[in-house]
Motif scaffolding. Sequence first.
Motif, PDB file in Angstrom:
ATOM      1  N   VAL A 182       7.748  -0.894  -9.194  1.00 29.10           N
ATOM      2  CA  VAL A 182       6.528  -0.313  -9.738  1.00 29.10           C
ATOM      3  C   VAL A 182       6.856   0.361 -11.064  1.00 29.10           C
ATOM      4  CG1 VAL A 182       4.696   1.375  -9.345  1.00 29.10           C
ATOM      5  CG2 VAL A 182       5.590   0.031  -7.427  1.00 29.10           C
ATOM      6  N   THR A 183       5.997   0.153 -12.047  1.00 27.66           N
ATOM      7  CA  THR A 183       6.192   0.764 -13.357  1.00 27.66           C
ATOM      8  C   THR A 183       5.256   1.953 -13.535  1.00 27.66           C
ATOM      9  OG1 THR A 183       4.531  -0.599 -14.452  1.00 27.66           O
ATOM     10  CG2 THR A 183       6.777  -1.501 -14.293  1.00 27.66           C
ATOM     11  N   ALA A 184       5.489   2.724 -14.600  1.00 27.09           N
ATOM     12  CA  ALA A 184       4.603   3.847 -14.910  1.00 27.09           C
ATOM     13  C   ALA A 184       3.180   3.355 -15.177  1.00 27.09           C
ATOM     14  CB  ALA A 184       5.141   4.603 -16.116  1.00 27.09           C
ATOM     15  N   ALA A 185       3.076   2.192 -15.780  1.00 27.60           N
ATOM     16  CA  ALA A 185       1.750   1.621 -16.039  1.00 27.60           C
ATOM     17  C   ALA A 185       1.036   1.280 -14.734  1.00 27.60           C
ATOM     18  CB  ALA A 185       1.883   0.370 -16.908  1.00 27.60           C
ATOM     19  N   ASP A 186       1.789   0.799 -13.749  1.00 29.26           N
ATOM     20  CA  ASP A 186       1.200   0.502 -12.442  1.00 29.26           C
ATOM     21  C   ASP A 186       0.653   1.776 -11.795  1.00 29.26           C
ATOM     22  OD1 ASP A 186       1.877  -2.214 -12.593  1.00 29.26           O
ATOM     23  OD2 ASP A 186       3.858  -1.843 -11.709  1.00 29.26           O
ATOM     24  N   LEU A 187       1.429   2.855 -11.892  1.00 27.59           N
ATOM     25  CA  LEU A 187       0.998   4.118 -11.297  1.00 27.59           C
ATOM     26  C   LEU A 187      -0.250   4.665 -11.972  1.00 27.59           C
ATOM     27  CD1 LEU A 187       4.264   6.154 -10.553  1.00 27.59           C
ATOM     28  CD2 LEU A 187       2.800   4.896  -8.965  1.00 27.59           C
ATOM     29  N   PRO A 216      10.812   0.328  -5.529  1.00 32.02           N
ATOM     30  CA  PRO A 216      11.508   1.182  -6.500  1.00 32.02           C
ATOM     31  C   PRO A 216      10.616   1.498  -7.703  1.00 32.02           C
ATOM     32  CG  PRO A 216      12.901  -0.639  -5.796  1.00 32.02           C
ATOM     33  CD  PRO A 216      11.523  -0.929  -5.257  1.00 32.02           C
ATOM     34  N   LEU A 217      10.706   2.729  -8.181  1.00 28.69           N
ATOM     35  CA  LEU A 217       9.959   3.141  -9.369  1.00 28.69           C
ATOM     36  C   LEU A 217      10.844   2.923 -10.592  1.00 28.69           C
ATOM     37  CD1 LEU A 217       7.475   4.381 -10.673  1.00 28.69           C
ATOM     38  CD2 LEU A 217       8.433   6.654 -10.187  1.00 28.69           C
ATOM     39  N   THR A 261      17.438   6.814  -4.983  1.00 27.59           N
ATOM     40  CA  THR A 261      16.454   5.983  -5.661  1.00 27.59           C
ATOM     41  C   THR A 261      15.046   6.516  -5.421  1.00 27.59           C
ATOM     42  OG1 THR A 261      17.841   4.023  -5.438  1.00 27.59           O
ATOM     43  CG2 THR A 261      15.495   3.653  -5.834  1.00 27.59           C
ATOM     44  N   ALA A 262      14.269   6.644  -6.487  1.00 26.97           N
ATOM     45  CA  ALA A 262      12.866   7.037  -6.346  1.00 26.97           C
ATOM     46  C   ALA A 262      12.038   5.799  -6.017  1.00 26.97           C
ATOM     47  CB  ALA A 262      12.363   7.672  -7.627  1.00 26.97           C
ATOM     48  N   VAL A 263      11.194   5.904  -4.991  1.00 27.81           N
ATOM     49  CA  VAL A 263      10.355   4.771  -4.594  1.00 27.81           C
ATOM     50  C   VAL A 263       8.900   5.202  -4.520  1.00 27.81           C
ATOM     51  CG1 VAL A 263      12.222   3.671  -3.295  1.00 27.81           C
ATOM     52  CG2 VAL A 263      10.637   5.236  -2.118  1.00 27.81           C
ATOM     53  N   VAL A 264       8.033   4.212  -4.542  1.00 23.99           N
ATOM     54  CA  VAL A 264       6.598   4.443  -4.386  1.00 23.99           C
ATOM     55  C   VAL A 264       6.188   3.920  -3.016  1.00 23.99           C
ATOM     56  CG1 VAL A 264       4.292   3.917  -5.259  1.00 23.99           C
ATOM     57  CG2 VAL A 264       6.203   4.238  -6.859  1.00 23.99           C
ATOM     58  N   ALA A 265       5.658   4.794  -2.185  1.00 22.27           N
ATOM     59  CA  ALA A 265       5.170   4.393  -0.862  1.00 22.27           C
ATOM     60  C   ALA A 265       3.731   3.910  -0.992  1.00 22.27           C
ATOM     61  CB  ALA A 265       5.249   5.565   0.107  1.00 22.27           C
ATOM     62  N   THR A 266       3.463   2.721  -0.491  1.00 20.22           N
ATOM     63  CA  THR A 266       2.149   2.111  -0.617  1.00 20.22           C
ATOM     64  C   THR A 266       1.848   1.290   0.637  1.00 20.22           C
ATOM     65  OG1 THR A 266       0.779   0.696  -2.056  1.00 20.22           O
ATOM     66  CG2 THR A 266       3.085   0.056  -1.771  1.00 20.22           C
ATOM     67  N   PRO A 267       0.571   1.074   0.975  1.00 25.78           N
ATOM     68  CA  PRO A 267       0.243   0.250   2.138  1.00 25.78           C
ATOM     69  C   PRO A 267       0.756  -1.180   1.974  1.00 25.78           C
ATOM     70  CG  PRO A 267      -1.641   1.578   1.505  1.00 25.78           C
ATOM     71  CD  PRO A 267      -0.624   1.744   0.425  1.00 25.78           C
ATOM     72  N   LYS A 268       1.074  -1.818   3.083  1.00 26.54           N
ATOM     73  CA  LYS A 268       1.619  -3.176   3.055  1.00 26.54           C
ATOM     74  C   LYS A 268       0.667  -4.182   2.407  1.00 26.54           C
ATOM     75  CE  LYS A 268       4.829  -3.249   6.965  1.00 26.54           C
ATOM     76  NZ  LYS A 268       5.103  -3.837   8.306  1.00 26.54           N
ATOM     77  N   ASP A 269      -0.633  -3.939   2.524  1.00 25.64           N
ATOM     78  CA  ASP A 269      -1.599  -4.903   2.007  1.00 25.64           C
ATOM     79  C   ASP A 269      -2.111  -4.544   0.608  1.00 25.64           C
ATOM     80  OD1 ASP A 269      -2.999  -2.661   2.689  1.00 25.64           O
ATOM     81  OD2 ASP A 269      -4.492  -3.671   3.949  1.00 25.64           O
ATOM     82  N   SER A 270      -1.446  -3.616  -0.062  1.00 26.48           N
ATOM     83  CA  SER A 270      -1.888  -3.210  -1.398  1.00 26.48           C
ATOM     84  C   SER A 270      -1.336  -4.148  -2.462  1.00 26.48           C
ATOM     85  CB  SER A 270      -1.432  -1.783  -1.703  1.00 26.48           C
ATOM     86  OG  SER A 270      -0.021  -1.745  -1.851  1.00 26.48           O
TER      87      SER A 270
END
Length: 259
Positions: free
Chosen positions: A88-93, A141-142, A71-80
């Motif tokens: 997460v969607t392509a639009a979010d990215l 997940p992306l 699975t492809a995931v997006v790593a982001t800070p906990k408070d983001s």
Amino acid sequence: MTAALTIAFVPGVSPAKWARVWRDRFPSVELLLRPIGQADVDETLAGDVDMVFARLPVSEVHNAIPLWTETAVVATPKDSALAKATEVTAADLAAVHVVDAGPVPADVDGALDLVEANVGVVVLPQSLFRKASRKDLVARPLADAEGTRVALVWRDEDASDLTAEFIGVVRGRTANSSRSQLDQPGGSGQAADAGSRPTRGGAKAGSGGQDGTVGGKAKAKSPGGGKSGAGKKSNTGKGPTPGRGKMRGKPSRGSKGNR
């Protein structure tokens, strides 16, 4: 000489469960494990390793059995803001800074360091995120991402009864359906005679090993066996997919000699 099989694996892919089955089923055949980098697959196979758990794509001259898709995931800070979403969607990215769009960052630790510093986000396989164990980050997940495929990879000239047996273990073949007599009592404990081609039924064996042991290629190998991968079709009837290895259902019968 004793028989041995050397298996390498890239970060995020653990061979532990298959190593346990192998050592239980073939205690007289030494299994040697070696961690490598994803960029080291070709060099490793050209050296003293028999097979590699790697992420596709790999060189098209190699044989490859796809095993699962990560699975492809997006790593982001906990408070983001992204951490609050279930995926997460392509639009979010598109609305944030992407440090590395994946599928596998060249420097996973360095990329995650930037995420922790609130520089941006990173796309990577879920297994690599878990392995990094960053307590200040979360993975989401992306959506609609293809993901990365993990495969068992080997060269034609390294195919043998030992590699065939290991493929059987990875695919879940039971001990009763084992293709050879490696696990039968009364074996000679010696490698196949030099100059002979192993049959599908049985290279013979030597002594057991431990997890994480580094060693050489299978010591049951006959001289010869040129590389023939680039021009050979797979058993699906289709030619190799460029850059992804020859997708194979089973290893070709190669030869191994005493090492």
